[in-house]
Design an enzyme around this catalytic site. Structure first.
Site, PDB file in Angstrom:
ATOM      1  N   ASP A  92      -7.996 -21.789   4.209  1.00 36.33           N
ATOM      2  CA  ASP A  92      -8.017 -21.018   5.448  1.00 36.33           C
ATOM      3  C   ASP A  92      -8.957 -21.719   6.431  1.00 36.33           C
ATOM      4  O   ASP A  92      -9.610 -22.704   6.083  1.00 36.33           O
ATOM      5  CB  ASP A  92      -8.398 -19.559   5.191  1.00 36.33           C
ATOM      6  CG  ASP A  92      -9.821 -19.391   4.694  1.00 36.33           C
ATOM      7  OD1 ASP A  92     -10.568 -20.381   4.656  1.00 36.33           O
ATOM      8  OD2 ASP A  92     -10.191 -18.255   4.343  1.00 36.33           O
ATOM      9  N   GLN A 189      -0.577 -14.151  16.099  1.00 38.18           N
ATOM     10  CA  GLN A 189      -1.401 -12.960  16.267  1.00 38.18           C
ATOM     11  C   GLN A 189      -0.673 -12.000  17.214  1.00 38.18           C
ATOM     12  O   GLN A 189       0.477 -12.230  17.563  1.00 38.18           O
ATOM     13  CB  GLN A 189      -2.789 -13.347  16.812  1.00 38.18           C
ATOM     14  CG  GLN A 189      -3.655 -14.134  15.823  1.00 38.18           C
ATOM     15  CD  GLN A 189      -4.154 -13.295  14.638  1.00 38.18           C
ATOM     16  OE1 GLN A 189      -3.961 -12.077  14.577  1.00 38.18           O
ATOM     17  NE2 GLN A 189      -4.795 -13.960  13.676  1.00 38.18           N
ATOM     18  N   ASP A 266      -1.205 -14.569  -0.186  1.00 39.92           N
ATOM     19  CA  ASP A 266      -2.411 -14.792  -0.986  1.00 39.92           C
ATOM     20  C   ASP A 266      -3.199 -13.495  -1.003  1.00 39.92           C
ATOM     21  O   ASP A 266      -3.105 -12.702  -0.066  1.00 39.92           O
ATOM     22  CB  ASP A 266      -3.310 -15.868  -0.351  1.00 39.92           C
ATOM     23  CG  ASP A 266      -4.075 -15.307   0.832  1.00 39.92           C
ATOM     24  OD1 ASP A 266      -3.467 -15.192   1.916  1.00 39.92           O
ATOM     25  OD2 ASP A 266      -5.260 -14.958   0.698  1.00 39.92           O
ATOM     26  N   CYS A 304       4.775  -8.043 -21.629  1.00 36.95           N
ATOM     27  CA  CYS A 304       4.040  -9.143 -20.982  1.00 36.95           C
ATOM     28  C   CYS A 304       3.680 -10.206 -22.022  1.00 36.95           C
ATOM     29  O   CYS A 304       3.278  -9.891 -23.136  1.00 36.95           O
ATOM     30  CB  CYS A 304       2.770  -8.601 -20.324  1.00 36.95           C
ATOM     31  SG  CYS A 304       1.787  -9.877 -19.501  1.00 36.95           S
ATOM     32  N   CYS A 306       1.336 -12.637 -21.560  1.00 36.63           N
ATOM     33  CA  CYS A 306       0.033 -13.251 -21.293  1.00 36.63           C
ATOM     34  C   CYS A 306      -0.881 -13.113 -22.516  1.00 36.63           C
ATOM     35  O   CYS A 306      -0.628 -12.281 -23.391  1.00 36.63           O
ATOM     36  CB  CYS A 306      -0.606 -12.609 -20.060  1.00 36.63           C
ATOM     37  SG  CYS A 306      -1.599 -11.156 -20.421  1.00 36.63           S
ATOM     38  N   CYS A 309      -2.156  -9.591 -23.427  1.00 33.92           N
ATOM     39  CA  CYS A 309      -1.179  -8.652 -23.990  1.00 33.92           C
ATOM     40  C   CYS A 309      -0.668  -9.087 -25.359  1.00 33.92           C
ATOM     41  O   CYS A 309      -0.298  -8.243 -26.172  1.00 33.92           O
ATOM     42  CB  CYS A 309      -0.008  -8.472 -23.027  1.00 33.92           C
ATOM     43  SG  CYS A 309      -0.499  -7.625 -21.510  1.00 33.92           S
ATOM     44  N   HIS A 335      -4.247 -11.546 -17.198  1.00 31.48           N
ATOM     45  CA  HIS A 335      -3.089 -10.647 -17.183  1.00 31.48           C
ATOM     46  C   HIS A 335      -2.626 -10.387 -15.746  1.00 31.48           C
ATOM     47  O   HIS A 335      -1.426 -10.467 -15.452  1.00 31.48           O
ATOM     48  CB  HIS A 335      -3.392  -9.315 -17.869  1.00 31.48           C
ATOM     49  CG  HIS A 335      -2.345  -8.292 -17.576  1.00 31.48           C
ATOM     50  ND1 HIS A 335      -1.144  -8.235 -18.248  1.00 31.48           N
ATOM     51  CD2 HIS A 335      -2.265  -7.350 -16.591  1.00 31.48           C
ATOM     52  CE1 HIS A 335      -0.379  -7.292 -17.705  1.00 31.48           C
ATOM     53  NE2 HIS A 335      -1.044  -6.749 -16.693  1.00 31.48           N
TER      54      HIS A 335
HETATM   55 ZN   LIG Z   1      -0.378  -9.277 -19.907  1.00 29.71          ZN
END
Ligand SMILES: [Zn+2]
Length: 375
Positions: A92, A189, A266, A304, A306, A309, A335
């Site tokens: 940014d 803007q 983001d 999930c 990940c 999990c 996660h």
């Molecule tokens: Zn997860």
């Protein structure tokens, strides 16, 4: 050196999917960019961030210019090597963060002078200085220096601020120069005023950028007002360039933005929530500190994949959060980032197959069930 390009591969309604190509790798869109404020996505190794499916990270000019400074990062070879992330980085411009300094800053046509929140030292950000810092960092996608007024604001103030940002956009473009393989994005803007947004888009088109951000939203106006603006704002920008909605957001904000033609987003939310004990799941947010999880042997979300999990129970996640253990923030951040990237990948597949509407209905149906009901 290869160039920066954007190739749309499918559209479904106003939703789009495609690929941004950069010398440091491809960015699949719609894309969610995790935020690495101080050259780290907090509680995550870069390879772990990559494993969640992230193609690009965001770095903050304001924070890095103060500590450890852009000059030091440049001497050490640039931000990619410094933080061990060799894929694309968007930085940014610092404009949004200096805005939030309120009485610590002074705004003029030249730029913004301000005092560091760290040690009170005096600094200046201008379009030229912001371009210099982002070049020193080695950013792949550079953002124009702009001024973002807090909402609500008077129309006259929004108009004046937008026109200043458009003059700064031209100065940013001039200072950025010709840098093959690197992209410069303009920032629209105009608050919630459709005609001011149109004027801003026209000014940016006249200057010409590699991508276009929608700025000045997600600053407290609420989802309904934001979606109201997104009903027209993306279509005011060139359709053959990436459109980036800055600072968004919650999962349902993201889905609504993609539906309205946004390609990039983001937000600090998944990593920040991970450190404060909030997990985001397809059934909505889950507060892991709640006593109902203390004896629960099930994972956060059995669908999930990940590490949080597949390897740990809700009871364990509850315990380490209550005990203040570092692994709590690590697992929940992993996660959350995984969930956000799965959300993006699900939308990309749905847009590609022309089934976005059905995908969105299922997204809302799952959330409506809620986490508490799933026994
Ligand atoms: Zn997860």
């Amino acid at each position: 050196m290869s160039k920066f390009t954007f190739q749309l591969s499918a559209t479904d309604g106003r939703a789009r999917t495609g690929v941004i190509s950069t010398p440091r790798g491809e960015i699949r869109t719609p894309a969610f960019m995790p935020v690495g404020t101080a050259a780290t996505v907090k509680a995550m190794l870069p390879e772990s961030v990559r494993a969640t499916g992230a193609d690009i990270l965001l770095g903050n000019t304001y924070h890095l210019m103060l500590r450890p400074t852009a000059e030091r990062i440049a001497r050490l070879g640039g931000l990619h090597g410094f933080m061990n992330w060799d894929r694309p980085i968007l930085t940014d411009s610092g404009g949004f963060q200096v805005m939030s300094l309120a009485d610590l800053r002074k705004l003029t046509e030249e730029g913004v002078s301000f005092k560091s929140h760290i040690d009170g030292s005096k600094h200046m950000l201008s379009p030229e200085r912001s371009m210099e810092i982002q070049r020193l960092l080695g950013s792949d996608i550079v953002m124009c220096f702009d001024e973002c007024p807090a909402l609500p604001a008077e129309r006259a103030q929004i108009a004046e601020s937008m026109r200043l940002s458009m003059r700064w956009a031209q100065r940013s473009r001039d200072a950025f120069g010709d840098r093959p393989g690197h992209a410069l994005f303009g920032i629209q803007q105009g608050g919630l005023e459709q005609d001011l947004r149109a004027e801003s888009a026209e000014a940016l088109r006249g200057i010409g950028f590699d991508g276009y951000a929608i700025g000045g939203l997600a600053v407290g106006e609420g989802q309904e007002a934001m979606f109201g603006c997104l009903d027209y704002a993306p279509d005011q920008l060139p359709s053959d360039k990436p459109r980036y909605l800055m600072g968004v957001g919650k999962p349902d904000d993201i889905v609504g933005a993609v539906k309205r033609g946004v390609d990039m987003m983001d937000c600090v939310l998944p990593s920040r929530s991970g450190r404060t004990g909030q997990a985001w799941t397809r059934r909505g947010p889950v507060a892991i500190k709640n006593a109902r999880h203390a004896d629960d042997p099930r994972p956060l979300d059995e669908t999930c994949t990940c590490p949080a999990c597949t390897g740990y129970s809700r009871a364990y996640l509850h315990h380490v959060f209550r005990a203040g253990e570092m692994i709590s923030g690590m697992l929940l951040t992993w996660h959350n980032l995984h969930y956000f990237q799965e959300l993006m990948s699900g939308m990309r597949a749905a847009i590609a197959s022309g089934t976005f509407e059905a995908w969105e209905a299922e997204f809302h149906a799952q959330r409506a069930l809620g986490d508490i009901e799933r026994v």
